[in-house]
Design a protein around this motif. Structure first.
Motif, short mmCIF file in Angstrom:
data_model
loop_
_atom_site.label_atom_id
_atom_site.label_comp_id
_atom_site.label_asym_id
_atom_site.label_seq_id
_atom_site.Cartn_x
_atom_site.Cartn_y
_atom_site.Cartn_z
N LEU A 166 -54.14 2.47 0.44
CA LEU A 166 -53.04 3.17 -0.21
C LEU A 166 -52.01 3.63 0.81
O LEU A 166 -50.80 3.41 0.64
CB LEU A 166 -53.57 4.36 -1.00
CG LEU A 166 -52.48 5.28 -1.60
CD1 LEU A 166 -51.65 4.52 -2.63
CD2 LEU A 166 -53.11 6.52 -2.23
N TRP A 167 -52.47 4.25 1.90
CA TRP A 167 -51.54 4.76 2.91
C TRP A 167 -50.87 3.62 3.66
O TRP A 167 -49.69 3.73 4.05
CB TRP A 167 -52.25 5.71 3.86
CG TRP A 167 -52.67 7.00 3.23
CD1 TRP A 167 -53.93 7.50 3.11
CD2 TRP A 167 -51.81 7.96 2.59
NE1 TRP A 167 -53.92 8.69 2.45
CE2 TRP A 167 -52.62 9.01 2.11
CE3 TRP A 167 -50.43 8.03 2.37
CZ2 TRP A 167 -52.11 10.11 1.44
CZ3 TRP A 167 -49.92 9.14 1.69
CH2 TRP A 167 -50.75 10.16 1.25
N PHE A 196 -44.06 0.24 2.43
CA PHE A 196 -42.98 0.54 1.50
C PHE A 196 -41.88 1.36 2.18
O PHE A 196 -40.69 1.04 2.11
CB PHE A 196 -43.54 1.29 0.29
CG PHE A 196 -42.54 1.62 -0.77
CD1 PHE A 196 -42.05 0.65 -1.63
CD2 PHE A 196 -42.08 2.93 -0.92
CE1 PHE A 196 -41.12 0.97 -2.62
CE2 PHE A 196 -41.16 3.26 -1.90
CZ PHE A 196 -40.68 2.27 -2.76
N GLY A 197 -42.29 2.42 2.88
CA GLY A 197 -41.32 3.29 3.53
C GLY A 197 -40.60 2.61 4.68
O GLY A 197 -39.37 2.70 4.80
N ALA A 198 -41.36 1.92 5.54
CA ALA A 198 -40.76 1.29 6.73
C ALA A 198 -39.79 0.18 6.34
O ALA A 198 -38.69 0.08 6.89
CB ALA A 198 -41.85 0.76 7.64
N ARG A 199 -40.19 -0.66 5.40
CA ARG A 199 -39.30 -1.77 5.02
C ARG A 199 -38.04 -1.24 4.34
O ARG A 199 -36.94 -1.71 4.62
CB ARG A 199 -40.01 -2.75 4.08
CG ARG A 199 -39.15 -3.98 3.86
CD ARG A 199 -39.59 -4.86 2.71
NE ARG A 199 -38.65 -5.98 2.58
CZ ARG A 199 -37.50 -5.90 1.92
NH1 ARG A 199 -37.15 -4.77 1.33
NH2 ARG A 199 -36.68 -6.95 1.87
N ASN A 200 -38.19 -0.27 3.46
CA ASN A 200 -37.01 0.29 2.80
C ASN A 200 -36.06 0.91 3.81
O ASN A 200 -34.83 0.75 3.71
CB ASN A 200 -37.44 1.34 1.76
CG ASN A 200 -38.10 0.72 0.54
OD1 ASN A 200 -38.05 -0.50 0.35
ND2 ASN A 200 -38.71 1.55 -0.27
N LEU A 207 -52.99 8.58 8.05
CA LEU A 207 -53.97 7.58 8.49
C LEU A 207 -54.73 8.05 9.73
O LEU A 207 -55.95 8.20 9.71
CB LEU A 207 -53.26 6.25 8.75
CG LEU A 207 -52.88 5.48 7.49
CD1 LEU A 207 -51.82 4.43 7.77
CD2 LEU A 207 -54.13 4.82 6.88
N ASN A 208 -54.01 8.29 10.81
CA ASN A 208 -54.65 8.82 12.03
C ASN A 208 -53.57 9.24 13.02
O ASN A 208 -52.38 8.98 12.82
CB ASN A 208 -55.63 7.82 12.66
CG ASN A 208 -54.97 6.48 13.00
OD1 ASN A 208 -54.03 6.42 13.77
ND2 ASN A 208 -55.49 5.40 12.40
#
Length: 285
Positions: free
Chosen positions: A42-43, A49-53, A106-107
């Motif tokens: 999910l993360w 999603f965030g990086a590509r947008n 994530l970490n």
């Protein structure tokens, strides 16, 4: 607001996420040596999603003036006045924040590397102004996906993830060269650089073939490095090689009418096919 958001998502071609996302997923399965946790997946998806947008929004913002001078891109949202520059900046900032937040979930290493990843994917958008090898920078930007997914699972950068990332670099380089063949005249007029603009369409297509041959070699290298991958993955690599040959058969120096088929349909099938067969191999071990 929702109408403007729909326009932005259409403008950044959200469907093209199909190129990089499958490589992130296959890297995650390889790193986990099987099925990652659903939370990790999910993360990772939210990171993608965030990086590509954010990357595409930055590209549209810095290229707005140039897009208005290219017949192929003059109807994009910013040059056509469909959305405002402020709205695009807000979208970029929110998308970047989503990426950094998801990386932090994530970490720690993923969080620390998230600004570096954003810098890499943003940098591509200005390379066409000073080098004909901007296609390689695009490939490098998308190679962040498999390397980042490995970091998400293992909190390390492994040689295997770098080899998979190299396959992505050559894959993107090849098909972006093909796509750039349509913009040669506009690039010359606007003093932008690409391999087809610099060397000619014929030689550009030769560069693309060489890049795709290198992709296949690096995919075989991933198989040599991972004990999880066997006959199923090998079939996938052979299928990818066949699809690449078909892609190049669609495009000729004197006939670029089928570039869009080669660009989206074939390459989308390549990434999804390879992802599916990697998952099958990883789950059978």
């Amino acid at each position: 607001m929702w109408e403007q958001l729909k326009i932005i998502f259409a403008d950044i071609k959200i469907q093209h996420t199909v190129f990089a996302l499958p490589f992130a997923v296959m890297s995650a399965f390889l790193a986990a040596e099987g099925l990652p946790t659903w939370e990790q997946l999910l993360w990772i998806l939210l990171c993608m999603f965030g990086a590509r947008n954010a990357a595409m929004a930055f590209n549209r913002i810095v290229d707005a003036r140039l897009d208005s001078k290219n017949p192929r891109t003059e109807n994009r949202a910013l040059p056509a006045g469909k959305v405002g520059m402020g709205q695009y900046w807000a979208f970029l900032i929110v998308s970047s924040a989503v990426f950094i937040f998801a990386a932090g979930m994530l970490n720690r290493l993923a969080l620390w590397l998230s600004p570096v990843a954003l810098a890499i994917v943003f940098f591509y958008s200005i390379t066409k102004r000073f080098t004909p090898y901007s296609h390689v920078f695009l490939g490098f930007a998308l190679s962040v996906a498999p390397v980042g997914a490995w970091v998400a699972i293992r909190e390390e950068i492994s040689f295997t993830s770098l080899v998979l990332g190299a396959a992505v670099v050559f894959w993107l380089t090849g098909f972006d060269i093909i796509y750039a063949c349509m913009d040669v005249e506009a690039d010359k007029k606007n003093r932008l650089h690409s391999i087809p603009e610099h060397f000619g369409v014929g030689r550009g297509l030769l560069f693309a073939r060489a890049a795709h041959a290198m992709m296949v070699l690096f995919l075989l290298g991933v198989m040599a490095l991972s004990p999880l991958l066997g006959v199923t993955y090998l079939v996938g690599v052979l299928a990818v090689a066949g699809l690449l040959i078909y892609e190049h058969s669609l495009v000729r120096e004197d006939d670029l009418t089928r570039v869009n088929i080669a660009f989206f349909n074939v390459n989308g099938l390549i990434s999804l096919t390879l992802m599916t067969l990697v998952i099958i191999d990883c789950m059978w071990v």
